[in-house]
Structure formats: C-alpha cells, structure tokens
Design a protein around this motif. Structure first.
Motif, PDB file in Angstrom:
ATOM      1  N   ARG A   1       0.841  -1.200   0.000  1.00 21.69           N
ATOM      2  CA  ARG A   1       0.000   0.000   0.000  1.00 21.69           C
ATOM      3  C   ARG A   1       0.879   1.254   0.000  1.00 21.69           C
ATOM      4  O   ARG A   1       0.582   2.238  -0.665  1.00 21.69           O
ATOM      5  CB  ARG A   1      -0.946  -0.014   1.200  1.00 21.69           C
ATOM      6  N   PHE A   2       1.968   1.183   0.768  1.00 22.49           N
ATOM      7  CA  PHE A   2       2.919   2.303   0.784  1.00 22.49           C
ATOM      8  C   PHE A   2       3.468   2.545  -0.623  1.00 22.49           C
ATOM      9  O   PHE A   2       3.488   3.666  -1.123  1.00 22.49           O
ATOM     10  CB  PHE A   2       4.086   1.993   1.743  1.00 22.49           C
ATOM     11  N   ARG A   3       3.937   1.454  -1.253  1.00 22.67           N
ATOM     12  CA  ARG A   3       4.547   1.585  -2.569  1.00 22.67           C
ATOM     13  C   ARG A   3       3.558   2.145  -3.580  1.00 22.67           C
ATOM     14  O   ARG A   3       3.866   3.056  -4.332  1.00 22.67           O
ATOM     15  CB  ARG A   3       5.045   0.216  -3.047  1.00 22.67           C
ATOM     16  N   ASP A   4       2.321   1.587  -3.577  1.00 20.88           N
ATOM     17  CA  ASP A   4       1.332   2.043  -4.549  1.00 20.88           C
ATOM     18  C   ASP A   4       1.022   3.528  -4.353  1.00 20.88           C
ATOM     19  O   ASP A   4       0.906   4.279  -5.318  1.00 20.88           O
ATOM     20  CB  ASP A   4       0.049   1.213  -4.430  1.00 20.88           C
ATOM     21  N   ALA A   5       0.892   3.931  -3.098  1.00 22.05           N
ATOM     22  CA  ALA A   5       0.569   5.336  -2.824  1.00 22.05           C
ATOM     23  C   ALA A   5       1.710   6.243  -3.294  1.00 22.05           C
ATOM     24  O   ALA A   5       1.489   7.294  -3.904  1.00 22.05           O
ATOM     25  CB  ALA A   5       0.293   5.532  -1.340  1.00 22.05           C
ATOM     26  N   LEU A   6       2.931   5.813  -3.031  1.00 24.09           N
ATOM     27  CA  LEU A   6       4.097   6.612  -3.452  1.00 24.09           C
ATOM     28  C   LEU A   6       4.158   6.685  -4.975  1.00 24.09           C
ATOM     29  O   LEU A   6       4.428   7.746  -5.559  1.00 24.09           O
ATOM     30  CB  LEU A   6       5.366   5.971  -2.878  1.00 24.09           C
ATOM     31  N   ASP A   7       3.860   5.555  -5.620  1.00 19.27           N
ATOM     32  CA  ASP A   7       3.856   5.479  -7.083  1.00 19.27           C
ATOM     33  C   ASP A   7       2.827   6.452  -7.660  1.00 19.27           C
ATOM     34  O   ASP A   7       3.114   7.232  -8.578  1.00 19.27           O
ATOM     35  CB  ASP A   7       3.525   4.036  -7.482  1.00 19.27           C
ATOM     36  N   ILE A   8       1.636   6.440  -7.092  1.00 19.14           N
ATOM     37  CA  ILE A   8       0.565   7.328  -7.573  1.00 19.14           C
ATOM     38  C   ILE A   8       0.965   8.786  -7.381  1.00 19.14           C
ATOM     39  O   ILE A   8       0.833   9.613  -8.278  1.00 19.14           O
ATOM     40  CB  ILE A   8      -0.756   7.025  -6.817  1.00 19.14           C
ATOM     41  N   ALA A   9       1.493   9.097  -6.198  1.00 23.84           N
ATOM     42  CA  ALA A   9       1.839  10.491  -5.897  1.00 23.84           C
ATOM     43  C   ALA A   9       2.945  10.994  -6.821  1.00 23.84           C
ATOM     44  O   ALA A   9       2.855  12.086  -7.385  1.00 23.84           O
ATOM     45  CB  ALA A   9       2.257  10.635  -4.435  1.00 23.84           C
ATOM     46  N   LEU A  10       3.995  10.189  -6.974  1.00 23.79           N
ATOM     47  CA  LEU A  10       5.137  10.643  -7.784  1.00 23.79           C
ATOM     48  C   LEU A  10       4.778  10.778  -9.263  1.00 23.79           C
ATOM     49  O   LEU A  10       5.404  11.531 -10.003  1.00 23.79           O
ATOM     50  CB  LEU A  10       6.328   9.691  -7.611  1.00 23.79           C
ATOM     51  N   ALA A  11       3.743  10.043  -9.696  1.00 20.07           N
ATOM     52  CA  ALA A  11       3.333  10.130 -11.100  1.00 20.07           C
ATOM     53  C   ALA A  11       2.597  11.437 -11.391  1.00 20.07           C
ATOM     54  O   ALA A  11       2.437  11.826 -12.554  1.00 20.07           O
ATOM     55  CB  ALA A  11       2.445   8.934 -11.458  1.00 20.07           C
ATOM     56  N   ASP A  12       2.152  12.126 -10.357  1.00 25.97           N
ATOM     57  CA  ASP A  12       1.390  13.370 -10.529  1.00 25.97           C
ATOM     58  C   ASP A  12       2.351  14.507 -10.869  1.00 25.97           C
ATOM     59  O   ASP A  12       3.314  14.751 -10.142  1.00 25.97           O
ATOM     60  CB  ASP A  12       0.626  13.654  -9.225  1.00 25.97           C
ATOM     61  N   ASP A  13       2.062  15.221 -11.971  1.00 25.72           N
ATOM     62  CA  ASP A  13       2.951  16.315 -12.380  1.00 25.72           C
ATOM     63  C   ASP A  13       3.014  17.441 -11.355  1.00 25.72           C
ATOM     64  O   ASP A  13       3.946  18.230 -11.347  1.00 25.72           O
ATOM     65  CB  ASP A  13       2.484  16.914 -13.718  1.00 25.72           C
ATOM     66  N   ASN A  14       2.005  17.527 -10.522  1.00 25.35           N
ATOM     67  CA  ASN A  14       2.008  18.573  -9.495  1.00 25.35           C
ATOM     68  C   ASN A  14       2.981  18.278  -8.364  1.00 25.35           C
ATOM     69  O   ASN A  14       3.187  19.123  -7.499  1.00 25.35           O
ATOM     70  CB  ASN A  14       0.615  18.719  -8.879  1.00 25.35           C
ATOM     71  N   VAL A  15       3.500  17.066  -8.345  1.00 27.65           N
ATOM     72  CA  VAL A  15       4.375  16.665  -7.241  1.00 27.65           C
ATOM     73  C   VAL A  15       5.832  16.770  -7.680  1.00 27.65           C
ATOM     74  O   VAL A  15       6.244  16.120  -8.632  1.00 27.65           O
ATOM     75  CB  VAL A  15       4.042  15.222  -6.791  1.00 27.65           C
ATOM     76  N   GLY A  16       6.580  17.617  -6.988  1.00 29.91           N
ATOM     77  CA  GLY A  16       7.994  17.778  -7.315  1.00 29.91           C
ATOM     78  C   GLY A  16       8.885  16.836  -6.537  1.00 29.91           C
ATOM     79  O   GLY A  16       9.953  16.428  -6.998  1.00 29.91           O
ATOM     80  N   SER A  17       8.465  16.495  -5.319  1.00 30.36           N
ATOM     81  CA  SER A  17       9.250  15.594  -4.477  1.00 30.36           C
ATOM     82  C   SER A  17       8.301  14.934  -3.484  1.00 30.36           C
ATOM     83  O   SER A  17       7.145  15.350  -3.349  1.00 30.36           O
ATOM     84  CB  SER A  17      10.342  16.367  -3.731  1.00 30.36           C
ATOM     85  N   ALA A  18       8.813  13.898  -2.797  1.00 32.43           N
ATOM     86  CA  ALA A  18       7.928  13.181  -1.872  1.00 32.43           C
ATOM     87  C   ALA A  18       8.686  12.768  -0.626  1.00 32.43           C
ATOM     88  O   ALA A  18       9.921  12.670  -0.628  1.00 32.43           O
ATOM     89  CB  ALA A  18       7.333  11.950  -2.550  1.00 32.43           C
ATOM     90  N   MET A  19       7.942  12.572   0.462  1.00 37.98           N
ATOM     91  CA  MET A  19       8.520  12.019   1.681  1.00 37.98           C
ATOM     92  C   MET A  19       7.733  10.785   2.093  1.00 37.98           C
ATOM     93  O   MET A  19       6.504  10.806   2.126  1.00 37.98           O
ATOM     94  CB  MET A  19       8.484  13.033   2.812  1.00 37.98           C
ATOM     95  N   VAL A  20       8.471   9.724   2.385  1.00 35.14           N
ATOM     96  CA  VAL A  20       7.856   8.515   2.946  1.00 35.14           C
ATOM     97  C   VAL A  20       8.037   8.603   4.454  1.00 35.14           C
ATOM     98  O   VAL A  20       9.159   8.673   4.951  1.00 35.14           O
ATOM     99  CB  VAL A  20       8.529   7.241   2.408  1.00 35.14           C
ATOM    100  N   LEU A  21       6.925   8.614   5.163  1.00 36.53           N
ATOM    101  CA  LEU A  21       6.935   8.870   6.600  1.00 36.53           C
ATOM    102  C   LEU A  21       6.220   7.716   7.286  1.00 36.53           C
ATOM    103  O   LEU A  21       5.021   7.540   7.112  1.00 36.53           O
ATOM    104  CB  LEU A  21       6.191  10.192   6.849  1.00 36.53           C
TER     105      LEU A  21
END
Lengths: 697, 697
Positions: free
Chosen positions: A357-377
């Motif tokens: 679930r973590f991986r899928d959520a990160l995958d979805i978020a990073l695929a969004d052009d509005n997202v420049g960077s991400a944090m896994v917390l």
C-alpha cells in the motif's frame, strides 16, 4: 580538470621535515601518506638515511618531487619553501604553524611566505594547515588521525580540528569525500581557489565548507556564481552573531566583515548557507545523491496521522508547499486506500498499511505532475516490513526520477532499512522536520540553478566631474561631504530637486526666483551635524522672506559655533512629502566584500524597525529590484492603504547609479542618500552625506 | 499522589474483549500486560474459558477489577463501558476506535460515551487510544509493539503512532518514561487532566507531549501554571503553520484555534514549546537530569577554535550569553593554559590538551560566579582519552552543581564516552548548536519558575450599564455595533474624547458648543462600513459649519444607501494626532482559548507590518505591560526620535479594562478600539467596532 589538479593529484610527494619520531607531526604525515597513497613518497631530512622505510634525501632539490609538504619548525619553514621553489615545485602544503595566527614575527613571516609563493608561482596551502587529502589517489597529506572514505563531497575548512571531527563521524556514517583541504591561514590559496577548482572537477558533486571569513568577497561571488550553475556549494560561515563574530576574529585574527555583507554576498554567490553542522550534512548528502525537483510541491505519504501533521508544519516552515493532487490522482487514491484514510496531502494510508500500500501510494503520488518531491513517513507497525519498504522506496525514486526523502521513525529496528536507503542516496531521519529540510535544500538549489546573473548596467556618466568634486575633500580638514557635493548626483544622473548653494542674500533670492513655489534653506557646513536643532534649516520660505532668512540662518550658525567652516546656504525646491515616501539608499565599504548597498524606507522604518536590505555592489537591475521588493515595508511603495504607487523604477535606477559611482571610486567609504523621496512621478535625492578617503582618490 | 493515581496504578485490570486470536488488538493488549504487569489480569469474553493462560470471565461484573481496558468492536463498546460503570470501575481505557474521528454515527456514539462516563464519574481515556503505560508497576495496557523502560519523563500524545515510534527509538537510546498516555479522542480525560496529575506525581520529573489541539485553553493555562512551578512541561503542538493547522484539523477533526492563541496561551501557561521531535527530547532529557542554571551566562571549554566559534553563534541565537569571567578566573586560565590558548570565552585550551587540562579549565570556569552553565566541546585528538574526559566532566558537573552540556565530536569513537555522560544525565551531541539549545531550555525553564502570576485587576465598573448597551443588538438586524456603543467604554472606565450622537443639526451645534475647539463629525450606521469613502466623516469642523455639515453628511449617507439604518451623527472632540500615537487594542474569541487580546500600533504597523502581540484574557497588569513592550514598534511609544513618551500606563490600563469587559460578557465575539490615541498626557479611544452574539447575552 580543475585549476588545482596538480595539487590534488601529485605523482611524487616530498615531506620536508619527515621523521619517525613518535608523536611528531612529521611521522603522522608520513604514516598517513604511507597507508593509501598511489604515488611515490620522498622524506626530506638531512639527519636521516631513511624514514619509515622510505629512503631519505638531504635536500628538496634531490627529491624530484612535484609536491612538497612542509612540517619543519617555523624558523626554517621559509628557506624550505624557497628551496622547494628553486626545485621547481609548484604544489606546497605548509603544515607548520607560527605564522599570522601568532601576530608579531609570525605575521611578517607570513608576508615573506606570500612573496616567495608569488615569486615561484606556487599553489600554496596554509600555513597552519592540517593538510590536504584526495581519495581518488589515496593521498592523505595531513597529520589527522583518520583518512576519508571516497565519495562525492569536496570539503574545505578553516578549522583543522573540525576536519578531524567530521571525518571521525563521516567514516562511521559512510559519508565519503573526493578531496579535503584544511585552509589554514590562507596566505595564498583561499576558498575562492578551491571553489573554482572543484567547480571544474567532475568527481566533485557538492562543495561543502566551514569558513570564518572570506578573503576577497567580490572574487568569491563571481567565481561561486559560475560554479553553482552545476555544482552546489553549502557553507557554514561562522561568526553570524555578534558574539560569534568576536570569537571568530580572536580565533583567526581576520577583521570581520559585517554579517549583512556575508548574508548578501553568500546569497548573491548562490551559496546555500547552513546554520549548523547537522544542516550542512543533511543538505550535502541530499544534493550529492538526488535529482533537483521541478517544483516546490511535496507529497507526504504516511501511515501515521500525527507525524503527518508535524511534517506539514515543517513544510510550512520551509520554501516548499504541500502538493495539491490532480483529480486523477485523488481518484486513484480513493480506489486504493481504505475509507478511513486521507486521500489529500498528507496522504494517510492508515496504521494497517503494508509495504504494497505504501509503494502504490508513493507510485501514484510521484506520477502526478504537481508533485515535485515526496517524503515517505512511517511509524513502526506489526504489518510493515521496514527493509522491504526501503527497497520499494528506492525503486519508486528511481522509476520517477524525482527526489524522495525518508522518515522511517524508530530506533535500531530502522537501522537495516536506513542502510538500504542510504546506499541509494536517500538519507533517513527520525525527525520529519530534518527530512523536509533536506528536500528544501534541493529546491533552494534548483532556484539558484535557474538564476540568470545580469551584468550591472553601465550608465553614461560624467566621471571626471565626479572626481573633481571628490577631490575637494583634499582641501578640507575632515573627510565628510554633504549637500555641497550634490554635483556627484548630477554627474551620475541621480535626480534631485532644483537647488544651489549661495553665499549672499542677493544670490539666495536670485536662486529662489528661479524655483517654483516656496523653498527650503539649509546651512552648509561640515562642522554642523544637527542643522535643524540649531535653527539652520527653514522649510517653506517664500521669496519675500528669503533675504531675512539667509541672515538669520548664518547668524545662528555663527553663534552656535564661531569657528565653523560655513560653505554657504543651500536653497532647494520643496520635495513633495505629502504624496512622496521617504526612502534611504546607502552604501558602506565592507573589509571583505567592498561596497555594500543598502535600501530601506526612511525615518523609523530604518532607525527603529531596522527594515533594510543589502547587496554587494556593483548591483544589476534585477538585484536592485529585489532590494525594493524584499523589505517588509515594500507594500508601502507599491501603494498600500489607498496611496498611489511610488516610482519604483526610479528607485531601482538610483540604486544602480549610486552602485556605479561607489564602484568607480574606491575612495568613497560611505554614502547615504537620505531621504530619497519617491513620489508617483519620480524620485528626488533631497540630502546626502558621504565620507571620502583622500588617499584612495 | 496525583489526581489519576488509580488510573496509572490499578491492582486488577479487566480486558473487555480479550482474545488470543493472532493479529488482534485484544491479544496484543493481553500479551503486553502479561509481560511485566505487577497486578492481576482478568480477560472478559463470554466466548472463552481462558485467554493466554488467564481464566476468563463472561461479564465485567464478575471480574472484581479496578480498571477496564475496552477492545470490543465499536458497536458493543458503549454497553461494555456502561457495565464497567455498573461494576463500580472508575478507570477505563477505551482502545476501540470508530467514534468522533469518523463523524456521523461515531460522533453520536462519542457523545453517549461522555454521558456514561459522567454518570459513573469515570476517569476514561480515549476512545481511539493506543492505551496507557506506567513503568512503576510494569503496566503496558496498550496494543503497541514496545514497552517503555523506566525513567523520569511522563508522556502524552494525541497520536498513538507517534508513541510507538518514540518508544522504538527511546528504548534504544536508553530514554525512559514514568507513564505514557495515548489521549485518543479525549472524550473525557484530556491534556489538562494528565498535566494536573503528573504535576503532583513525585516520580515524574518532566512532562512531555505531542498535541494537535488543546480542549479547554484557559483551564489548561491555569493548571499548567501551577504545575510548571515544579515540573517542566515540553510540548510539540502541531498545526503551527497554516498548512499544518489544516492537516491537524483533517486528522483529529477538531476546530483549530488560531496559532496566535496557542502561542500566547502556551507561553502564558509556562510551557516550553518544541518545534520538532529532536528539540522535544533534547530539552526533556536535559530538564530531567540537570539542575537549572542561576544565570544565562555559559562558558565554553574547547580544544578546537572553529567549533568554539560555531558554539558562540549558537549562543547568539539562543537566550544565553557568553559568560564574561572574573579577573581571578582569567588569571588562573593564564597560569594553566599554553600561551597560544585563549583565556577569554570560548576558552581555547588548544589542540594538544589532555584530559587534565580540560578538567582544570572546566573546574576553573564552573567556580566562577559569573558562569551559570558550561559546555565541554572537544574534537578527537591523539592525546585525548574521551572516556576519561567523560568521567571528569561528570565529576565537575557534580562538584559544582551547575548544568553542563557535552559536545564530544566524532563518530563511533565517541560512543563509550557518550554512554558515561548519558548515565550521569549529560546528553552528548555532535552539533554544538544542539548542546547549546538544550542548555537554553534549562534557562528558559528557570525563567518560568521565577515568574509570579498576578491575578488580573478587578476594576470598579458598571456592568449593568454595559449589559444594557449590549442588549440593544437584540433589536437590530445585524450583530455589529460601532460608536453608538461607546457607552461600553464609559461603563468600563476607558477614556475617550468627549462626544455624543445626535439626530438634528440643532442638537449637533449644542454638543459642539460644549466641546473645546473644532470637532469631528461622523455618520453612525451599522450599514455603512467605509464612512470616509462616502463623505460620512468631517474633521476639524468649527461651530459655524456644524449645521451645514450635519445636513451634508446625512444627505450623502442617504444618497449612498437609501435603506441604510442611520442612527445619527457623532460629534466628537478632536484627538491630538500630532502629539499622539495611534494604537489598536483588540480582542477576538478563540474556539479553544476564549477571549484573545491583541495590541499593536495603528495603521500600517498592524495592517502592513503585522507587528502585533496577543494574550489570552483575562490579562494581569504584568501581561498587559509585556504587550506594550514586546511589539517591534515599542520604541515609538517610549519616545523614539525625539518625541515625548506616550502614556503607556494608560494603554496598559485600557488593555486590562477591555480584558475585564470581554471576560464579563461571553457574548462579545470581537472588539476593536481603533485607534486608541496615546499622547504624553493620556489615552483616548476614538473609534470602536464590536460583534455581539445575542444568544450568549
């Protein structure tokens, strides 16, 4: 290939003063070199046949070396350097102390050292240096207890002890270096030289440093600007606070430049400034290993609501923002996440989230052009395998080519996963605010890369006229000029109200008749500082009153100070203070950075609220514009509270023109236009004060 | 013995919903209790005879327990709690989720839960809680993966996940706890209850917490004030930033109070506020183990100049100062230290310093009365044994009874010495700024301990007159009042210029004649907001002009808005704006903290520069005075730039009197005195606006 390539990649190193004596610096350098260095080592010491297994020569001339490390006592260091020069050696590291840092004899010894280095065109490090290292050839030419492990950071420090502390820590953390340089007293090579070299060095990804001062500020700015287009520079510049500046000055003996100059200069140079050792390495590790983000919007994926809120606060404190997702992204989250989750940012994938679930959520978020960077917390839970999560985080970072920070919270249970992350260039932090801070450094660097540095404008000015006015100070007892030097403004095209200085009531009336409306009259004298207090200023004088006013002003000035040098009375057009805003454009000369421009709103705003901004001159139009935008009172210029906006373009041009004047004349030590009145229709320099050093004319 | 002693020290715990099913919360709670708990454990579940070796009862009534932990599904949680109440159990921990946090049915379930708890006078934790722990009896009544190790910190958190992360980390770091409470939805017990309890608990030395909101702000302030006289409280209150507040609200569903209110309220409560997890534990560990310093002057003893400068910067950033030594101290240093050292602070004992030199220098520094605390700052060298240095540092700390921070820089080579330090309550940091930050927390707490909290003054006011004026809003369509309510100021003794509201030109002239000099005339209407813009205000009207001006003002108002409710025209004495300073005294009502007072200088200072300060009402004289002192523009009140000082005492009294008014009438939602003109001779409230909630009258 950088400018100091030979210094960091010598083929044969002579150690002048080498010895095997226990506890000696000579022994420490020899044994550090011996352990890993790829090249040849030649001890130089007339007392020995061999040192630590290397056959020793009596003189440097016999060593056939291309680098010399000097560890002899201070009194024989100069001849040793000179002999190295005679032997054609260009790379010299002077570890010997007892130079400028001790004052007196040491200071003159340092002066001689500079001259020798100049004569032989040496690249000389030190004196009073711990030495230098380069991991690409295993060279540890220092007397420190540890060698660096290989990596992408190149590190310079004005404190040798700090290098030993950092290496002790870095070797345990797996933080590696390309080159390390202990700057010592910077008699010859200084921070600018190393920055220039590492900027051209393909193996250096990030330049970091600890500095207590910058020797030649403007050179540093110009060099660093070029370097930081490709290579980030992160510095701790200590002596930020008053207490710190005092301590730095007693430590290295350099005259401290002002913190305002350092703040402006390092910013203009494109340097990221770290406030603590922790910040320095948090930023450096991120910059060395991760791509820069395309925008400042960060997505937080978490299995824990509370820490999610903390990270949002950290984002609020930074230059980043919480990303707003596309509808498509939200729809995907809604499909994938349990209903008690939160599909908005920070994305709460709930406490029972597993790695998938973590991986899928990160995958979805990073695929969004509005997202420049991400944090896994993540907080530790029974269903979450941290090592698998680390591996998936690494994969997602690589898949999307966007920077990712990790905040796997916990103690030893995190260690194995932290290693997986770290190997892939993702530092892990317990504290969300550190992870966000590291992402913020990337974004800050992205903005530096995008900067374009314009050349300062060159206005068509009358330099000779200005010189003549400045030279008048030579005839005077003090070196301060006032309104009698308003011609400087005219020569440099800075607008001012119509005015003239006169020496008789008749002449005063003549000038006043030429001017529309009532006038301001002011005594002109370098000896009377507070002109208003003694009745030396009259505002709103009509033509009828001019002659009486003249007599009155002069009489008051004479009574106040019979021996004052009276240069006349200034008759000036009234500035429109009702529709105008009083501003100050000023300059002083910083010992390290040279002319430093200041801008702020006049009166209480500068004097009580200290709402000012600084730039090292000469300033470009863009820099002058930033100055008018970044003061807190900027909205007042733009027309807050129903006023018409002031002529900001006029202010910007005035800052640039004054910048050109003070750059043209190093003799100008201080210059204040106060006030520069800005109305909607233009600007007017109403009063000036300057200090001139006649010896620099 | 605290107020929740029974909750944290039960003798027999019933687990309602206990089960041995793998992966269930019931099993996790049972096994956590089983591992260390000193008391008896009774599983309650009609489906089993025994659970994990404990004989099971079918109903709570049969358990003879003094505490119940509820882990049943949400739908049967309420009857379970009710049955516990019937069985006389006062301590209940509701782990079951699905209450207020889910909204809808859950919210009404939570309301019922509160009622049951009230009926049976229960100390109820949760719902939606991870559970509670107390290391003094080994009780781990949570479903988390780790138990705490014993220590002096008691810890509450609005995030259960954060507790699991902290324990995972703390157990490895050797950080121990007395009690831990996961607050959950705070249906009954909230942060104020735990603070009150731990304040009375001898085994709790420091209270720490993570909060997203404070339920009853004023109660919290009053309780925390008492507690913090003896026991420090350090909190992370998240949702500090706009983004964070939004995230907090979506996480816990509470209406967020304003950050201004939290900042003011937590400060008034004597709480130390940490901005990150790292700050929280840096401060807590120091406060738990070290004495508070007698003054804010810190001595830094170091073998490395560069890090010494860094620590001086950190001191400059903090509330601490670099200590200035006695002559005697300087003489001793001069005798003991090598000539290349520095006897002034930071004391540089030079790179070849051994443990003895470090110890002697620390001994000399700590003996100086000017030194409140010290930091030992060392870089690794060949001559320095870190473990011995740690042991000597501990001895010196104990000998002098002053706080000492350690910054032994390095990696694994520091570990053994860090353990010696840590065992003696001296945390070690790599970064000087963290060590200084921790010392700063001690000094901050020292200042809190020295505070005296005065009762707010009770002025002799006419409460009935005020009530009558406020009640007029009931007759009106909207709930805003303006100058027509100036009588409120009169009733509460706040000075204002002479004025009256009249409905005819004749009456206007009559009032104007009573007033010295020209007057200000202003249309009075709740429907016209920008009175100046429509010509509804006339300044400097002489008696001759009064009648015409009256007609003109009324005509303009009618033309502008024919259906406006015109209450008349105010005739007011002119305020002395030339010698006066415009200030604003305001108030709004915060959902958590109630009435929040604001003070600032009028016009651009509040509107553009946002130079304001806040206090939760009712405010004491000391608090009102601080408000006039802590704005950046305070020097303008005190008479900057040659002006006479304004009547600051008058401002202070006005803040207190308005504070009393808004505390007396919860119906007042907002109140602005803008401007309150402060001259050297007094203050005058020139204009007011307020909003009243008629339902609260």
């Amino acid at each position: 290939m950088g400018t100091l390539t030979e210094l960091f990649a010598p083929e044969r190193i002579a150690v002048i003063g080498a010895t095997a004596r226990e506890g000696s610096i000579g022994r420490a350098v020899m044994s550090n070199l011996k352990s890993d260095y790829n090249g040849e080592i030649v001890p130089v010491n007339p007392n020995y046949e061999e040192v630590m297994g290397f056959s020793c020569v009596g003189e440097i001339g016999e060593a056939a070396a291309d680098m010399a490390v000097i560890v002899v006592p201070p009194k024989i260091a100069l001849p040793a350097v000179e002999q190295a020069g005679e032997a054609g050696i260009k790379s010299v590291v002077v570890i010997t102390a007892g130079f400028g840092e001790t004052g007196g004899d040491g200071a003159s010894r340092e002066q001689e050292l500079k001259e020798i280095a100049a004569d032989y065109e040496m690249n000389l490090v030190g004196p009073n240096s711990l030495g230098i290292m380069s991991t690409s050839n295993g060279m540890n030419a220092t007397f420190g207890p540890e060698n660096a492990i290989p990596g992408e950071l190149s590190f310079m420090s004005q404190s040798g002890a700090f290098i030993t502390a950092v290496l002790d820590w870095a070797n345990d953390e797996g933080v590696g270096f390309k080159d390390v340089a202990s700057l010592g007293n910077k008699a010859v090579l200084d921070e600018t030289d190393f920055v220039e070299h590492w900027g051209q060095d393909d193996e250096t990804d990030v330049i970091i440093g600890y500095l207590e001062g910058i020797s030649k500020g403007r050179d540093f700015i110009d060099t660093a600007r070029e370097v930081t287009q490709d290579t980030p520079i992160v510095l701790v510049k200590s002596g930020r606070t008053d207490a710190g500046a005092q301590a730095a000055s007693s430590h290295t003996g350099t005259i401290a430049g002002s913190e305002q100059a350092y703040e402006a200069g390092l910013d203009q140079a494109g340097v990221l400034r770290a406030e603590s050792v922790q910040d320095l390495f948090d930023a450096a590790q991120m910059l060395a290993n991760q791509p820069v983000p395309e925008n400042n919007d960060v997505a937080v994926i978490t299995n824990a609501g509370g820490p999610g809120v903390m990270s949002t606060d950290a984002v609020g404190d930074s230059g980043l923002e919480m990303a707003t997702f596309d509808q498509e992204t939200l729809d995907e989250f809604a499909e994938q996440l349990p209903p008690e989750g939160n599909i908005y940012n920070p994305v709460d994938i709930v406490g029972d989230a597993d790695v998938e679930r973590f991986r899928d959520a990160l995958d979805i978020a990073l695929a969004d052009d509005n997202v420049g960077s991400a944090m896994v917390l993540s907080c530790p839970t029974a269903v979450l395998d941290y090592e698998q999560l680390a591996a998936e985080t690494v994969k997602m970072r690589e898949k999307h080519g966007k920077p990712v920070a990790a905040c796997f919270m916990g103690g030893e249970s995190v260690d194995a996963s932290a290693e997986i992350l770290s190997d892939a260039g993702i530092p892990n932090y317990f504290d969300p605010s550190r992870a966000i801070g590291a992402l913020d450094s990337l974004w800050e660097y992205r903005q530096i890369q995008r900067r374009s540095y314009d050349e300062p404008a060159e206005f068509d000015v009358d330099r000779e006229a200005a010189r003549e006015i400045l030279e008048r100070v030579e005839e005077r007892e003090d070196n301060r000029l006032g309104v009698e030097a308003m011609g400087l403004l005219e020569a440099y095209g800075i607008p001012m109200p119509e005015s003239d200085i006169v020496e008789s009531p008749d002449a005063a009336l003549e000038v006043a008749k030429r001017i529309d409306g009532d006038v301001v009259m002011k005594i002109v004298s370098p000896d009377i500082l507070h002109k208003s207090d003694i009745g030396g200023v009259k505002v709103g004088v009509s033509n009828d009153e001019i002659e009486d006013a003249f007599e009155d002003i002069v009489t008051r000035a004479r009574n106040y100070q019979p021996d004052a040098n009276l240069l006349g009375v200034q008759i000036q057009e009234m500035a429109d203070l009702d529709s105008g805003t009083e501003t100050i454009v000023g300059m002083n000369r910083d010992p390290q950075f040279g002319p430093l421009m200041m801008f702020g709103l006049g009166g209480i705003f500068v004097e009580v609220l200290e709402d000012t901004t600084f730039r090292v001159a000469p300033v470009s139009e863009a820099e002058a514009r930033e100055m008018t935008e970044e003061i807190k009172t900027a909205p007042l210029l733009r027309g807050a509270r129903g006023r018409d906006p002031a002529d900001i373009e006029g202010i910007i041009e005035t800052i640039q023109r004054l910048s050109q004047l003070v750059a043209d004349f190093p003799a100008i030590m201080e210059f204040d236009i106060n006030p520069l009145v800005a109305t909607p229709d233009g600007v007017d320099a109403v009063d000036i004060r300057l200090t001139v050093d006649p010896e620099k004319l």
